[in-house]
Enzyme design. Structure first.
Site, PDB file in Angstrom:
ATOM      1  N   ASP A  64       0.889  -1.117   0.035  1.00  0.00           N
ATOM      2  CA  ASP A  64      -0.090  -0.148  -0.103  1.00  0.00           C
ATOM      3  C   ASP A  64       0.888   1.465  -0.049  1.00  0.00           C
ATOM      4  O   ASP A  64       1.972   1.278   0.688  1.00  0.00           O
ATOM      5  CB  ASP A  64      -0.855   0.049   1.377  1.00  0.00           C
ATOM      6  CG  ASP A  64      -2.022   1.160   1.045  1.00  0.00           C
ATOM      7  OD1 ASP A  64      -1.938   2.055   1.027  1.00  0.00           O
ATOM      8  OD2 ASP A  64      -3.178   0.526   1.023  1.00  0.00           O
ATOM      9  N   CYS A 200     -15.532   5.634  -3.143  1.00  0.00           N
ATOM     10  CA  CYS A 200     -16.478   5.391  -2.049  1.00  0.00           C
ATOM     11  C   CYS A 200     -16.344   7.079  -1.445  1.00  0.00           C
ATOM     12  O   CYS A 200     -17.181   7.464  -0.791  1.00  0.00           O
ATOM     13  CB  CYS A 200     -15.827   4.330  -0.909  1.00  0.00           C
ATOM     14  SG  CYS A 200     -14.157   4.873  -0.310  1.00  0.00           S
TER      15      CYS A 200
END
Length: 283
Positions: A64, A200
């Protein structure tokens, strides 16, 4: 298997696995010797990382390139309020190390690209795709198909989620395409155009939704490493949180798939531009 003897602490920690006929000490040893790369330490990656660590996956890689934001904490449960501003791989690694010292955590604070995907993925038994963008999904799919690496796919949107598993086990040139397992491109041939699917941050997401979907992905990975149960290969599991319903749809390999079909056009991830619709490069 190198050693089937679990020490007293491990027998205690994994006792609910060890007493199960389907797992036992041999199965727990498989998990301790297994390795999983989780791509994405966000909503889906958080529960997957937690349960894979708790299960005793011996080597757990986390990829990440983002840092923790306070808006993440409504669903990305591997991070805490004190982690705001920290790299997600660091806070996730701290969680794992505090939970289970049996797990060797490898952090990769980087974005997955065609240039580094081989270095990051190769050497792991399974990849769990917890990413939030189509470019990464197609890149992981193509690399895993080309290298025969098992891949767990999950995705969420508002109140809905989906999960499937690609073992990428193929018998060779003589295998009938009708008997071959599908890949991500068989189900979704091209990514939607940028901007057509809101994220989102724009549409929102039910905070508990990624917990359900990420746990299903972790379950699939554990089952694969144990060699037990029926995987979601050839099936797409769709979850509707508002209706509290699960539906499984059979999916087939596409003989015209550019990466796993009868006449594949993708022989390297360098053949694809992983932007836009993730199509094969014109060059």
């Amino acid at each position: 298997m190198s050693d089937l003897r679990l020490d007293a602490t491990q027998l205690d920690r994994y006792s609910r696995h060890v007493i199960m006929d389907e797992i036992g000490p041999e199965g727990q040893q498989r998990l301790l010797e297994g390795s999983v790369l989780v791509v994405g330490a966000g909503g889906l990656g958080s529960p997957a990382i937690q349960y894979l660590a708790a299960a005793g996956i011996g080597r757990l890689g986390i990829v990440d390139d983002d840092v923790v934001e306070r808006s993440n904490l409504q669903r990305q449960i591997v991070h805490g309020d004190d982690d705001v501003g920290r790299p997600k791989v660091d806070s996730a690694a701290d969680y794992v190390e505090a939970l289970n010292p049996d797990v060797d955590v490898e952090t990769h604070e980087t974005r997955l690209t065609a240039d580094n995907v081989a270095d990051l993925v190769d050497g792991y038994d399974v990849v769990l795709d917890a990413s939030d963008n189509f470019g990464t999904r197609y890149l992981l799919n193509d690399h895993c198909v080309l290298t025969g690496t098992p891949l767990s796919h999950g995705a969420i949107y508002r109140f809905e989620g989906q999960v499937t598993t690609f073992t990428n086990e193929r018998g060779g040139d003589e295998t009938d395409s009708d008997d071959s397992p599908p890949c991500y491109r068989c189900i979704f041939p091209e990514a939607p155009e940028p901007g057509t699917v809101p994220d989102c941050a724009t549409t929102g997401v039910l905070g508990v939704l990624p917990g359900t979907v990420g746990c299903v992905q972790a379950t699939e990975v554990v089952k694969y490493l144990l060699g037990k149960g029926d995987l979601l290969e050839g099936r797409l599991l769709m979850y509707d949180a508002m209706g509290m319903s699960f539906e499984t749809v059979d999916v087939l390999a596409n003989p015209s798939c550019p990466v796993c079909g009868d006449d594949p056009q993708i022989e390297s991830v360098e053949d694809v531009a992983y932007e836009g619709s993730c199509e094969i490069s014109a060059d």
